[in-house]
Design an enzyme around this catalytic site. Structure first.
Site, short mmCIF file in Angstrom:
data_model
loop_
_atom_site.label_atom_id
_atom_site.label_comp_id
_atom_site.label_asym_id
_atom_site.label_seq_id
_atom_site.Cartn_x
_atom_site.Cartn_y
_atom_site.Cartn_z
N ARG A 5 -41.99 -7.00 -53.57
CA ARG A 5 -41.06 -7.30 -54.65
C ARG A 5 -41.52 -8.57 -55.37
O ARG A 5 -40.77 -9.19 -56.08
CB ARG A 5 -39.64 -7.45 -54.10
CG ARG A 5 -39.44 -8.54 -53.07
CD ARG A 5 -37.98 -8.57 -52.65
NE ARG A 5 -37.57 -9.88 -52.20
CZ ARG A 5 -37.47 -10.26 -50.93
NH1 ARG A 5 -37.77 -9.41 -49.96
NH2 ARG A 5 -37.04 -11.46 -50.61
N HIS B 113 -52.03 -11.26 -50.86
CA HIS B 113 -51.61 -9.86 -50.72
C HIS B 113 -52.72 -8.89 -51.06
O HIS B 113 -52.83 -7.81 -50.49
CB HIS B 113 -50.37 -9.60 -51.56
CG HIS B 113 -49.16 -10.31 -51.03
ND1 HIS B 113 -48.54 -11.32 -51.69
CD2 HIS B 113 -48.49 -10.16 -49.86
CE1 HIS B 113 -47.54 -11.77 -50.97
NE2 HIS B 113 -47.49 -11.09 -49.85
N GLY C 282 -45.64 -7.72 -43.39
CA GLY C 282 -46.08 -9.12 -43.37
C GLY C 282 -45.07 -9.98 -42.65
O GLY C 282 -44.15 -9.49 -42.00
N ARG C 283 -45.26 -11.29 -42.76
CA ARG C 283 -44.28 -12.20 -42.16
C ARG C 283 -43.03 -12.20 -43.02
O ARG C 283 -43.10 -12.12 -44.24
CB ARG C 283 -44.88 -13.61 -42.09
CG ARG C 283 -46.02 -13.62 -41.11
CD ARG C 283 -46.79 -14.92 -40.98
NE ARG C 283 -46.15 -16.13 -41.43
CZ ARG C 283 -46.42 -17.33 -40.91
NH1 ARG C 283 -47.25 -17.45 -39.91
NH2 ARG C 283 -45.87 -18.41 -41.40
N ASP C 284 -41.87 -12.27 -42.38
CA ASP C 284 -40.58 -12.33 -43.07
C ASP C 284 -40.39 -11.20 -44.10
O ASP C 284 -39.92 -11.42 -45.20
CB ASP C 284 -40.40 -13.70 -43.75
CG ASP C 284 -38.92 -13.98 -44.01
OD1 ASP C 284 -38.07 -13.41 -43.29
OD2 ASP C 284 -38.61 -14.76 -44.93
N HIS C 285 -40.77 -9.98 -43.70
CA HIS C 285 -40.61 -8.82 -44.57
C HIS C 285 -39.13 -8.63 -44.93
O HIS C 285 -38.28 -8.59 -44.05
CB HIS C 285 -41.13 -7.57 -43.85
CG HIS C 285 -41.07 -6.31 -44.67
ND1 HIS C 285 -42.20 -5.76 -45.24
CD2 HIS C 285 -40.04 -5.52 -45.03
CE1 HIS C 285 -41.84 -4.67 -45.91
NE2 HIS C 285 -40.54 -4.50 -45.80
#
Ligand code: ZN
Length: 379
Positions: free
Chosen positions: A190, A197, A282-285
């Site tokens: 988002r 990325h 990923g981290r904190d999706h």
């Protein structure tokens, strides 16, 4: 629809791709009308297309209870978040028409049951907090007090914000099959894609046949970068830096729930329906603020039996350009200290872009940065 066989792709969740589209009934104008929120409309469209297979409508109580408590549907299939329609009162008839707040009709729902639910419990279980500052919790607390359950038949599809990117699961599956892909990794985003990325999508792509960049274009918080700008960023990045026959960019029509770990599971299951065999986490999706631990969205996958989800999560660390390595890397692959790493905070990047400055090329592709600079200039 193309005639290319799609049997070699991963099976949809529950085995069959649901299709809840159908004809407009003659009596639809005579039915009681239920007005949906934008989140409920997103869910309705995903029910229509099979993106939420095996669901055929808004959840009944037994599914809802087991999803909230145990992250499974009543039939035992994994499922992480409620897909429910909130109403003020039970309708009189056994069918209702579903509309947006302009009164446009989209679907008929066969009323199966109406039940009450506990907002505090749903918040605690699904969002891990009852703090109303949390956007998902705030939305839940603002909801009407009862859930209306039943199968839907959608006769009018919503007009997509990005028609050129709109593809139903049957269409992405056909597109994968046409390209000869079998193993496909899905990437949820988002945000605009910066080098970090790009690196993880390409690292994932090295091990599979194709990459689905699947940006969420449904409703998000007002301070997220607008979907139109993000879509433009994906366009310039893919045109310049990805091989056209290995990547597909398409829109994911879901509304953001900000449920962090549970939403990661939910996102993975939806992407399985779109034909992805792998999914990047990923981290904190799907997190927001400080509500979830850095790795919670990865650890939650361990709560399911091996192969129960079928789709394979691929976990990634934050990555960065390392001057000593001379490449993109992460703490998993680079032994150097952080003064060798090109790191910019979100606030810093935003400040640079707002001032019309290009971030270092090791952080952001200039083509992407220019789209963002233009967007801030006209904002
Ligand atoms: Zn290094």
């Amino acid at each position: 629809m193309t005639a290319v066989a799609t049997d070699h792709l991963i099976k949809p969740h529950g085995g069959v791709l649901v299709d809840r589209t159908g004809d407009r009934p003659d009596d639809v104008e005579t039915l009681e009308v239920v007005t949906l929120t934008s989140r409920e409309l997103s869910d309705l469209d995903m029910l229509a297309s099979g993106a939420l297979s095996p669901l055929e409508g808004f959840m009944g109580r037994t599914d809802y209870e087991r999803v909230v408590e145990e992250m499974h549907l009543a039939n035992g299939l994994p499922w992480a978040l409620p897909v429910c329609l909130a109403v003020d009162a039970a309708p009189d008839g056994d069918r209702v028409a579903l509309a947006d707040d302009d009164g446009r009709l989209y679907a008929v729902l066969e009323v199966d049951e109406v039940y009450s639910y506990d907002k505090d419990r749903e918040a605690t279980q699904c969002f891990r907090t009852t703090d109303e500052e949390h956007p998902g919790v705030a939305r839940l607390y603002a909801q009407k007090p009862l859930y209306l359950a039943g199968k839907v038949t959608v006769f009018e599809r919503q007009t997509p914000d990005f028609p050129e990117l709109a593809m139903d699961p049957a269409e992405t599956r056909a597109a994968f099959a046409e390209r000869g892909w079998k193993r496909v990794v899905g990437f949820q985003t988002r945000n605009p894609i910066h080098r970090a990325h790009e690196y993880l999508t390409k690292t994932a792509l090295e091990t599979v046949d194709g990459l689905l960049i699947h940006p969420l274009v449904g409703e998000t918080k007002s301070d997220d970068v607008p979907a139109k700008t993000r879509v433009e960023c994906y366009g310039v990045l893919v045109d310049g830096y990805y091989p056209a026959d290995r990547v597909l960019v398409s829109a994911f029509p879901a509304a953001m729930r900000y449920a962090g770990p549970r939403e990661a599971i939910w996102h993975a299951i939806c992407r399985k329906n779109y034909g992805c065999s792998h999914f990047i986490v990923g981290r904190d999706h799907a997190g927001v603020g400080m509500y979830y631990g850095t790795y919670d969205a990865q650890l939650i996958f361990d709560e399911f039996e091996a192969h129960e989800l079928d789709i394979e999560p691929m976990f990634f660390e934050h990555s960065f350009w390392c001057r000593a390595c001379g490449s993109m890397a992460s703490s998993k692959t680079c032994p150097h200290s952080s003064d060798q790493h090109v790191f910019l905070s979100g606030t810093k990047v935003r400040e640079m872009l707002e001032n019309g400055e290009l971030p270092p090329v090791e952080f952001s592709r200039p083509e992407v940065a220019e789209v963002l600079i233009d967007a801030y200039r006209t904002a």
